[in-house]
Design a protein around this motif. Structure first.
Motif, PDB file in Angstrom:
ATOM      1  N   ILE A 111      14.667  34.374  60.198  1.00 55.68           N
ATOM      2  CA  ILE A 111      14.152  33.656  59.037  1.00 55.68           C
ATOM      3  C   ILE A 111      13.360  32.444  59.508  1.00 55.68           C
ATOM      4  CG2 ILE A 111      14.743  32.639  56.811  1.00 55.68           C
ATOM      5  CD1 ILE A 111      15.723  35.516  57.123  1.00 55.68           C
ATOM      6  N   TYR A 112      12.162  32.278  58.939  1.00 59.80           N
ATOM      7  CA  TYR A 112      11.301  31.151  59.294  1.00 59.80           C
ATOM      8  C   TYR A 112      11.861  29.860  58.701  1.00 59.80           C
ATOM      9  CZ  TYR A 112       7.092  28.251  59.618  1.00 59.80           C
ATOM     10  OH  TYR A 112       6.200  27.242  59.896  1.00 59.80           O
ATOM     11  N   LEU A 129      19.876  29.430  50.438  1.00 59.01           N
ATOM     12  CA  LEU A 129      19.093  30.668  50.548  1.00 59.01           C
ATOM     13  C   LEU A 129      18.285  30.853  49.269  1.00 59.01           C
ATOM     14  CD1 LEU A 129      18.452  33.339  52.063  1.00 59.01           C
ATOM     15  CD2 LEU A 129      20.370  34.352  50.811  1.00 59.01           C
ATOM     16  N   GLN A 130      16.981  30.945  49.416  1.00 56.05           N
ATOM     17  CA  GLN A 130      16.074  31.066  48.276  1.00 56.05           C
ATOM     18  C   GLN A 130      15.710  32.528  48.033  1.00 56.05           C
ATOM     19  OE1 GLN A 130      11.926  29.963  48.868  1.00 56.05           O
ATOM     20  NE2 GLN A 130      11.944  28.805  46.956  1.00 56.05           N
ATOM     21  N   ILE A 131      15.881  32.962  46.779  1.00 56.92           N
ATOM     22  CA  ILE A 131      15.458  34.299  46.361  1.00 56.92           C
ATOM     23  C   ILE A 131      14.311  34.122  45.385  1.00 56.92           C
ATOM     24  CG2 ILE A 131      16.189  36.519  45.448  1.00 56.92           C
ATOM     25  CD1 ILE A 131      17.740  35.580  47.949  1.00 56.92           C
ATOM     26  N   ARG A 132      13.171  34.720  45.698  1.00 58.92           N
ATOM     27  CA  ARG A 132      11.946  34.513  44.925  1.00 58.92           C
ATOM     28  C   ARG A 132      11.625  35.743  44.080  1.00 58.92           C
ATOM     29  NH1 ARG A 132       8.286  30.920  47.033  1.00 58.92           N
ATOM     30  NH2 ARG A 132       6.575  32.409  46.907  1.00 58.92           N
ATOM     31  N   ALA A 162       7.291  27.784  40.079  1.00 56.62           N
ATOM     32  CA  ALA A 162       5.955  27.506  40.609  1.00 56.62           C
ATOM     33  C   ALA A 162       4.918  28.277  39.814  1.00 56.62           C
ATOM     34  CB  ALA A 162       5.876  27.896  42.079  1.00 56.62           C
ATOM     35  N   THR A 163       3.808  27.625  39.522  1.00 58.63           N
ATOM     36  CA  THR A 163       2.724  28.275  38.780  1.00 58.63           C
ATOM     37  C   THR A 163       1.780  29.021  39.713  1.00 58.63           C
ATOM     38  OG1 THR A 163       1.381  26.269  38.864  1.00 58.63           O
ATOM     39  CG2 THR A 163       2.830  26.539  36.954  1.00 58.63           C
ATOM     40  N   LEU A 164       2.321  29.491  40.813  1.00 58.92           N
ATOM     41  CA  LEU A 164       1.561  30.340  41.727  1.00 58.92           C
ATOM     42  C   LEU A 164       2.512  31.359  42.335  1.00 58.92           C
ATOM     43  CD1 LEU A 164       2.499  29.349  44.746  1.00 58.92           C
ATOM     44  CD2 LEU A 164       0.733  27.637  44.441  1.00 58.92           C
ATOM     45  N   SER A 165       1.962  32.334  43.010  1.00 58.02           N
ATOM     46  CA  SER A 165       2.787  33.344  43.673  1.00 58.02           C
ATOM     47  C   SER A 165       2.175  33.679  45.023  1.00 58.02           C
ATOM     48  CB  SER A 165       2.900  34.613  42.822  1.00 58.02           C
ATOM     49  OG  SER A 165       1.643  35.267  42.719  1.00 58.02           O
ATOM     50  N   ALA A 166       3.047  33.950  45.982  1.00 58.63           N
ATOM     51  CA  ALA A 166       2.640  34.332  47.336  1.00 58.63           C
ATOM     52  C   ALA A 166       3.789  35.124  47.937  1.00 58.63           C
ATOM     53  CB  ALA A 166       2.323  33.098  48.175  1.00 58.63           C
ATOM     54  N   ASP A 167       3.534  35.755  49.062  1.00 59.79           N
ATOM     55  CA  ASP A 167       4.593  36.542  49.696  1.00 59.79           C
ATOM     56  C   ASP A 167       5.732  35.670  50.195  1.00 59.79           C
ATOM     57  OD1 ASP A 167       3.387  38.972  49.187  1.00 59.79           O
ATOM     58  OD2 ASP A 167       2.303  39.011  51.088  1.00 59.79           O
ATOM     59  N   MET A 168       5.422  34.407  50.513  1.00 65.96           N
ATOM     60  CA  MET A 168       6.476  33.459  50.889  1.00 65.96           C
ATOM     61  C   MET A 168       5.981  32.051  50.613  1.00 65.96           C
ATOM     62  SD  MET A 168       6.529  33.148  55.030  1.00 65.96           S
ATOM     63  CE  MET A 168       7.773  31.860  54.879  1.00 65.96           C
ATOM     64  N   ASP A 216      21.269  46.950  44.296  1.00 66.80           N
ATOM     65  CA  ASP A 216      19.822  46.823  44.463  1.00 66.80           C
ATOM     66  C   ASP A 216      19.425  45.356  44.667  1.00 66.80           C
ATOM     67  OD1 ASP A 216      19.462  49.551  44.033  1.00 66.80           O
ATOM     68  OD2 ASP A 216      19.012  49.315  41.900  1.00 66.80           O
ATOM     69  N   LEU A 217      19.989  44.489  43.849  1.00 65.19           N
ATOM     70  CA  LEU A 217      19.607  43.087  43.894  1.00 65.19           C
ATOM     71  C   LEU A 217      20.123  42.407  45.159  1.00 65.19           C
ATOM     72  CD1 LEU A 217      20.110  42.093  40.151  1.00 65.19           C
ATOM     73  CD2 LEU A 217      18.043  42.885  41.312  1.00 65.19           C
ATOM     74  N   LEU A 218      21.285  42.816  45.629  1.00 59.38           N
ATOM     75  CA  LEU A 218      21.783  42.283  46.893  1.00 59.38           C
ATOM     76  C   LEU A 218      20.915  42.762  48.049  1.00 59.38           C
ATOM     77  CD1 LEU A 218      23.867  40.624  48.423  1.00 59.38           C
ATOM     78  CD2 LEU A 218      25.345  42.657  48.476  1.00 59.38           C
ATOM     79  N   ALA A 219      20.511  44.013  48.001  1.00 54.95           N
ATOM     80  CA  ALA A 219      19.626  44.548  49.045  1.00 54.95           C
ATOM     81  C   ALA A 219      18.293  43.806  49.046  1.00 54.95           C
ATOM     82  CB  ALA A 219      19.408  46.039  48.836  1.00 54.95           C
ATOM     83  N   PHE A 220      17.764  43.515  47.859  1.00 54.38           N
ATOM     84  CA  PHE A 220      16.524  42.744  47.754  1.00 54.38           C
ATOM     85  C   PHE A 220      16.693  41.358  48.366  1.00 54.38           C
ATOM     86  CE2 PHE A 220      14.190  39.569  45.140  1.00 54.38           C
ATOM     87  CZ  PHE A 220      12.898  39.892  45.523  1.00 54.38           C
ATOM     88  N   SER A 221      17.842  40.744  48.123  1.00 50.00           N
ATOM     89  CA  SER A 221      18.117  39.419  48.673  1.00 50.00           C
ATOM     90  C   SER A 221      18.175  39.462  50.196  1.00 50.00           C
ATOM     91  CB  SER A 221      19.434  38.881  48.111  1.00 50.00           C
ATOM     92  OG  SER A 221      19.384  38.799  46.697  1.00 50.00           O
ATOM     93  N   ARG A 222      18.804  40.479  50.741  1.00 46.55           N
ATOM     94  CA  ARG A 222      18.873  40.610  52.202  1.00 46.55           C
ATOM     95  C   ARG A 222      17.491  40.877  52.801  1.00 46.55           C
ATOM     96  NH1 ARG A 222      24.310  40.955  53.515  1.00 46.55           N
ATOM     97  NH2 ARG A 222      25.700  42.117  52.138  1.00 46.55           N
ATOM     98  N   ASP A 223      16.656  41.619  52.082  1.00 50.07           N
ATOM     99  CA  ASP A 223      15.339  41.997  52.593  1.00 50.07           C
ATOM    100  C   ASP A 223      14.324  40.862  52.522  1.00 50.07           C
ATOM    101  OD1 ASP A 223      16.090  44.591  53.208  1.00 50.07           O
ATOM    102  OD2 ASP A 223      15.422  45.420  51.293  1.00 50.07           O
ATOM    103  N   THR A 224      14.461  39.996  51.509  1.00 43.31           N
ATOM    104  CA  THR A 224      13.396  39.020  51.251  1.00 43.31           C
ATOM    105  C   THR A 224      13.858  37.567  51.216  1.00 43.31           C
ATOM    106  OG1 THR A 224      13.630  39.106  48.845  1.00 43.31           O
ATOM    107  CG2 THR A 224      12.197  40.760  49.859  1.00 43.31           C
ATOM    108  N   GLY A 225      15.157  37.305  51.167  1.00 43.36           N
ATOM    109  CA  GLY A 225      15.649  35.937  51.044  1.00 43.36           C
ATOM    110  C   GLY A 225      15.166  35.057  52.184  1.00 43.36           C
ATOM    111  N   ALA A 226      14.932  33.784  51.868  1.00 43.30           N
ATOM    112  CA  ALA A 226      14.425  32.837  52.865  1.00 43.30           C
ATOM    113  C   ALA A 226      15.021  31.466  52.605  1.00 43.30           C
ATOM    114  CB  ALA A 226      12.904  32.769  52.802  1.00 43.30           C
TER     115      ALA A 226
END
Length: 547
Positions: free
Chosen positions: A77-78, A297-300, A364-370, A458-468
């Motif tokens: 994780i960055y 841990l942030q989930i976006r 946030a009024t914007l979106s990005a991959d991270m 599903d949501l836990l898997a998403f958190s593991r895959d993308t959480g930062a």
């Protein structure tokens, strides 16, 4: 450096700038402030929206990565951390949050006398110059500028209305009587510019003849005389240097949750087994050094907006960029003046298990991959959620005796059942607001995790895959009572077993506060600066009486 100092402060971040400024108010003392990074000269460090530029700047950012986290599918994780005057306060998201009353009462209940909410509130007030003026909870004469977001954004207003629909009350002040609610964040800005601790605290102090500031000076080890700190070794532009304190002086380590424990370990202060494994002589066996690592841990959740009113739209067109620039130049307002996140919410995702907010939203009024990444080519916005008081604990441990080598950083996110359940419930809470009548007209589609992710699994898997990270590593040199074998510091943040040495930064926190960490770290430095000055006054008084 032949000159000896009363105080050497290592790290010019959120805590270090405060300490250097407050301690040098006494003209009878000499203060040295060492910062590993360069001066804060870039315009992007001062424009609030510059957060997106400095997020990946190797000049002003350590650009750290954790070791592979087994709970996050082995991902690294960055972790951005500030590397300039002002530290992370110069590159953060500018949000001014103190945490909850119970956080500090809990610190005191753990055995840290003097850290109840009633004890720390005066230092929050002392540090702050809030544009709303002085009140029971706020100050208007402190070095840290705190401002409201002037423009009410259409999309943020829809979120606030949607949160009200699902039963969350609006609050005008997350830092007042009660944190719970939904509203706009206040930011550490002034007239459209960032107010880092380098700006608010250090800049006015730079003219003092008793304050020496050395940038590009990376501490490589503490100099110890037995079990007493007497100085520090550092590298400045490739040259080995040393600085020493006077007989009754102190070394104050404020290098942050990663580099403070690393510096102690390199200097022989830490777990005996770890130090011996690297051939480092053990000065003090403190097994808690580097342990107890905590982070939010942030989930976006990303959404495509049905109206072209997002910051994505402005950044993706030349006309939009020109309008943003003109709005800032003429009125010091608009996206350039407020950074990324404007709206927030503190609520209970597991109301049957928590009597106070257990999750936080950043809207946030914007979106990005991270966070800090290139914005998407469509109209987009982001609802980010994080658990406020995670149970999971990681660690920071040296891998080498080379002071320039990065330590092992194990985040260990989502290691407990509560953390996993709270995270899933937080995503569901965000979706509930997004599906409100108020927000429905603004949502074209949920981009991620997407409607196909619906079960808890599903949501836990998403958190593991993308959480930062949401950039709040803490706890790795925590304070605690005498009988706590894992406590590194006492309640005055003195390192146990070592004279003349303290650690004051987010690593000193015994538990992570319920919110963003910049304001709490500034408060901690204000309080410890007062403790240090009072101890010095008492010593001088005793010396006079003994004559």
């Amino acid at each position: 450096m032949a000159k000896r100092f009363d105080y050497i402060v290592i790290g010019a971040g959120s805590a270090g700038c405060v300490l250097a400024s407050r301690l040098s108010e006494d003209p009878s003392v000499q203060v040295l402030l060492l910062e590993a990074g360069p001066p804060d000269t870039s315009i992007w460090l001062h424009l609030p929206i510059g957060y997106g530029k400095t997020m990946w700047s190797k000049k002003y950012n350590w650009c750290l990565y954790t070791d592979p986290d087994p709970n996050m599918n082995g991902r690294r994780i960055y972790w951005p951390r500030g590397k300039t005057l002002g530290g992370s306060s110069a590159i953060n998201g500018l949000i001014y949050i103190r945490g909850q009353r119970q956080d500090y009462d809990h610190w005191a209940a753990l055995g840290n006398e003097g850290w109840r909410y009633e004890d720390v509130l005066p230092y929050f007030i002392k540090s702050e110059s809030n544009e709303r003026g002085a009140s029971q909870y706020h100050g208007d004469k402190g070095p840290l500028k705190v401002s409201d977001i002037a423009h009410k954004d259409e999309l943020i207003e829809a979120f606030l209305d949607g949160a009200e629909e699902v039963g969350i009350r609006r609050t005008p002040d997350f830092n007042g009587l009660d944190q719970e609610g939904v509203g706009y964040y206040q930011l550490t800005t002034f007239k459209g510019l960032r107010c880092s601790t380098a700006t608010g605290y250090l800049r006015p102090a730079r003219g003092r003849s008793n304050l020496t500031v050395c940038s590009n000076a990376r501490a490589t080890g503490l100099i110890l005389d037995g079990c007493r700190a007497v100085g520090v070794n550092y590298l400045q532009r490739g040259r080995k240097q040393s600085a020493y304190i006077k007989q009754d002086g102190e070394v104050l380590v404020s290098a942050g949750a990663i580099f403070s424990p690393q510096l102690l370990q390199l200097s022989g202060i830490g777990s005996a087994s770890l130090l011996q494994a690297h051939g480092i002589p053990v000065v003090v066996d403190l097994p808690g050094v580097g342990e107890n690592l905590q982070d939010h841990l942030q989930i976006r959740l990303g959404f495509e907006c049905s109206k072209p009113i997002t910051t994505n739209d402005a950044l993706n067109s030349m006309r939009g960029k020109v309008c943003m620039g003109l709005e800032w130049l003429t009125r010091r307002q608009g996206p350039l003046a407020v950074g990324i996140n404007q709206g927030g919410c503190f609520m209970r995702a597991l109301p049957d298990e928590s009597d106070r907010p257990d999750i936080q939203f950043h809207v946030a009024t914007l979106s990005a991959d991270m966070a800090g990444g290139k914005v998407h080519p469509y109209s987009g916005f982001t609802l980010s959620v994080c658990q406020l008081r995670p149970e999971s604990r990681g660690h920071v441990r040296i891998k080498s005796t080379n002071p320039l080598a990065l330590p092992e950083i194990q985040s260990n996110y989502l290691a407990t059942d509560l953390d996993r359940r709270t995270t899933v419930a937080a995503i569901r809470a965000a979706r509930q607001i997004a599906r409100s009548q108020a927000m429905r007209p603004y949502i074209k589609r949920e981009v991620k995790p997407g409607p196909e992710a619906d079960t808890d699994e599903d949501l836990l898997a998403f958190s593991r895959d993308t959480g930062a990270t949401i950039f709040h590593p803490s706890g790795t040199c925590r304070m605690g009572p005498e009988g706590d074998a894992m406590a590194v510091l006492d309640a005055q943040m003195r390192v146990r077993g070592v004279q003349g040495l303290r650690v004051i930064d987010a690593s000193s926190m015994p538990t992570l506060v319920s919110g963003n960490t910049n304001a709490p770290v500034i408060m901690m430095a204000e309080k410890v600066a007062d403790l240090i000055r009072e101890e010095r006054r008492q010593l001088l008084t005793q010396a006079e009486h003994s004559r």
